[in-house]
Design an enzyme around this catalytic site. Structure first.
Site, short mmCIF file in Angstrom:
data_model
loop_
_atom_site.label_atom_id
_atom_site.label_comp_id
_atom_site.label_asym_id
_atom_site.label_seq_id
_atom_site.Cartn_x
_atom_site.Cartn_y
_atom_site.Cartn_z
N LYS A 188 0.85 -1.19 0.00
CA LYS A 188 0.00 0.00 0.00
C LYS A 188 0.88 1.24 0.00
O LYS A 188 1.66 1.46 0.93
CB LYS A 188 -0.90 -0.01 1.23
CG LYS A 188 -1.71 1.26 1.39
CD LYS A 188 -2.73 1.13 2.51
CE LYS A 188 -3.43 2.46 2.75
NZ LYS A 188 -4.46 2.36 3.78
N LYS A 241 -2.24 -1.47 -3.83
CA LYS A 241 -3.13 -0.30 -3.67
C LYS A 241 -2.33 0.97 -3.71
O LYS A 241 -1.34 1.04 -3.00
CB LYS A 241 -3.84 -0.44 -2.32
CG LYS A 241 -4.70 0.71 -1.93
CD LYS A 241 -5.24 0.51 -0.55
CE LYS A 241 -5.96 1.80 -0.17
NZ LYS A 241 -6.26 1.89 1.23
C1 PBG Z 1 -7.27 3.39 5.92
C2 PBG Z 1 -7.60 3.19 4.49
C3 PBG Z 1 -7.48 4.10 3.43
C4 PBG Z 1 -8.01 3.46 2.33
C5 PBG Z 1 -8.41 2.19 2.73
N1 PBG Z 1 -8.14 2.03 4.07
C6 PBG Z 1 -7.02 5.50 3.38
C7 PBG Z 1 -5.66 5.87 3.79
O1 PBG Z 1 -4.77 5.03 3.98
O2 PBG Z 1 -5.47 7.08 3.97
C8 PBG Z 1 -8.15 4.11 0.99
C9 PBG Z 1 -9.20 3.55 0.12
C10 PBG Z 1 -9.63 4.44 -0.98
O3 PBG Z 1 -9.11 5.54 -1.24
O4 PBG Z 1 -10.58 4.02 -1.65
N2 PBG Z 1 -5.94 3.52 6.23
#
Ligand code: PBG
Length: 316
Positions: A188, A241
């Protein structure tokens, strides 16, 4: 004459030669349930998605099931923010009501991140010096167990804290949830494309950013190492992601871990298409399908997308 075009001349020929297949069973629909919310609220950019309270989430799931969606990913948004000692009673209620109403007709994954829970919006417990890792891991394991007790089918940690998969796995196993899988947000990146989500989940960091725990897009090795570590710690499923900025990593991660790897088409990617369509510049549903095929071509086993509920009308 050699003509590569020959096999693209009709839909029949194109279908005969298609190298990737897509199944609705491999799409996961995220949704947001906000504790104590009076009425549904629109989410800027996320066409077809709203912030729900429990009754409206139940109605939406019923509709989605009718449209052939079977996989869901819940983002619980608590009413009250804290710095530690998070309370999961309202999420427990959300999960158990979904379970009671729909039984095993759906597969329900729960995101365990803390950023919607904390006053500062970071994905961890903090003190003056920064992340308190041990306490954060304990909180994550505690929430995973609470969600499993309520009837979650799977746990999905998105926090990017070192060691969270192992701690969650141990926590689940100790309480007898050996069969509850972990789908880790294993690769991520820190990204600009999470904007619409942070509004929906009320989880924007109140200071700084997430670059001290989320990955740097410049680094391929670190990105693969993060997924390898999750696999070693016992993650059942892996994920990249944002999907679009990680396409090159899906296959190498699969090859190096032997695990199935999904792609998360994040809020900003999805909203980008919705906004283009609003301007009359693209056809939304067709663009959506195009991107899903590309994730498949890139090697994704499954796709998490805010548009899973459009799949049936797209013939998927
Ligand atoms: C929580 C999380 C995020 C997303 C999924 N879980 C946001 C982030 O890390 O700031 C993003 C998902 C999306 O943008 O659709 N940490």
């Amino acid at each position: 004459m050699k003509r590569l075009m020959r096999l693209r001349a009709s839909q029949h020929l194109r279908d005969l030669c298609a190298e990737t297949e897509f199944s609705r069973a491999q799409l996961i629909q995220p949704f947001f349930v906000v504790e104590g919310l009076k009425n549904e609220e629109a989410i800027a950019g996320l066409r077809g998605n709203v912030r729900h309270n429990i009754p409206s989430a139940l109605r939406q799931i019923e509709k989605d099931l009718n449209d052939g969606v079977t996989q869901f990913l819940l983002f619980p948004v608590p009413a009250e923010k804290r710095d530690s000692g998070f309370d999961h009673r309202s999420t427990h209620q959300t999960i158990s009501e979904i379970r009671r109403q729909f039984g095993s007709s759906l597969c329900l994954w729960i995101d365990t991140c803390l950023c919607s829970y904390t006053t500062h919006g970071h994905c961890a417990v903090l003190d003056e010096r920064g992340i308190k890792l041990e306490e954060t891991l304990d909180e994550l394991a505690k929430s995973a167990v609470a969600f499993a007790e309520a009837g979650a089918d799977g746990i999905s940690p998105s926090d990017m804290m070192d060691g969270r998969v192992a701690r969650i796995r141990t926590g689940l196993d100790e309480k007898g949830f050996e069969m509850v899988p972990v789908m880790s947000y294993s690769t991520k990146f820190a990204s600009n494309f999470y904007g619409p989500f942070r509004n929906a989940a009320d989880s924007a960091p109140q200071f700084g950013d997430r670059r001290h725990y989320q990955l740097d897009v410049r680094n391929r090795n670190d990105a693969i190492a993060a997924s390898r570590r999750c696999a070693e710690e016992g993650a059942d499923l892996l994920m990249v992601k944002p999907g679009m900025t990680s396409l090159d990593l899906i296959r190498p991660i699969h090859e190096q871990t032997g695990r199935q790897v999904g792609a998360y088409q994040v809020s900003g990617e999805y909203a980008g298409m919705a906004l283009l369509a609003e301007q009359g510049l693209i056809k939304f549903e067709e663009a959506l399908l195009e991107t899903w095929h590309v994730f498949k071509r890139g090697g994704a086993q499954f796709v998490i997308t805010y548009g899973a509920r459009y799949a049936k009308q797209l013939g998927v």
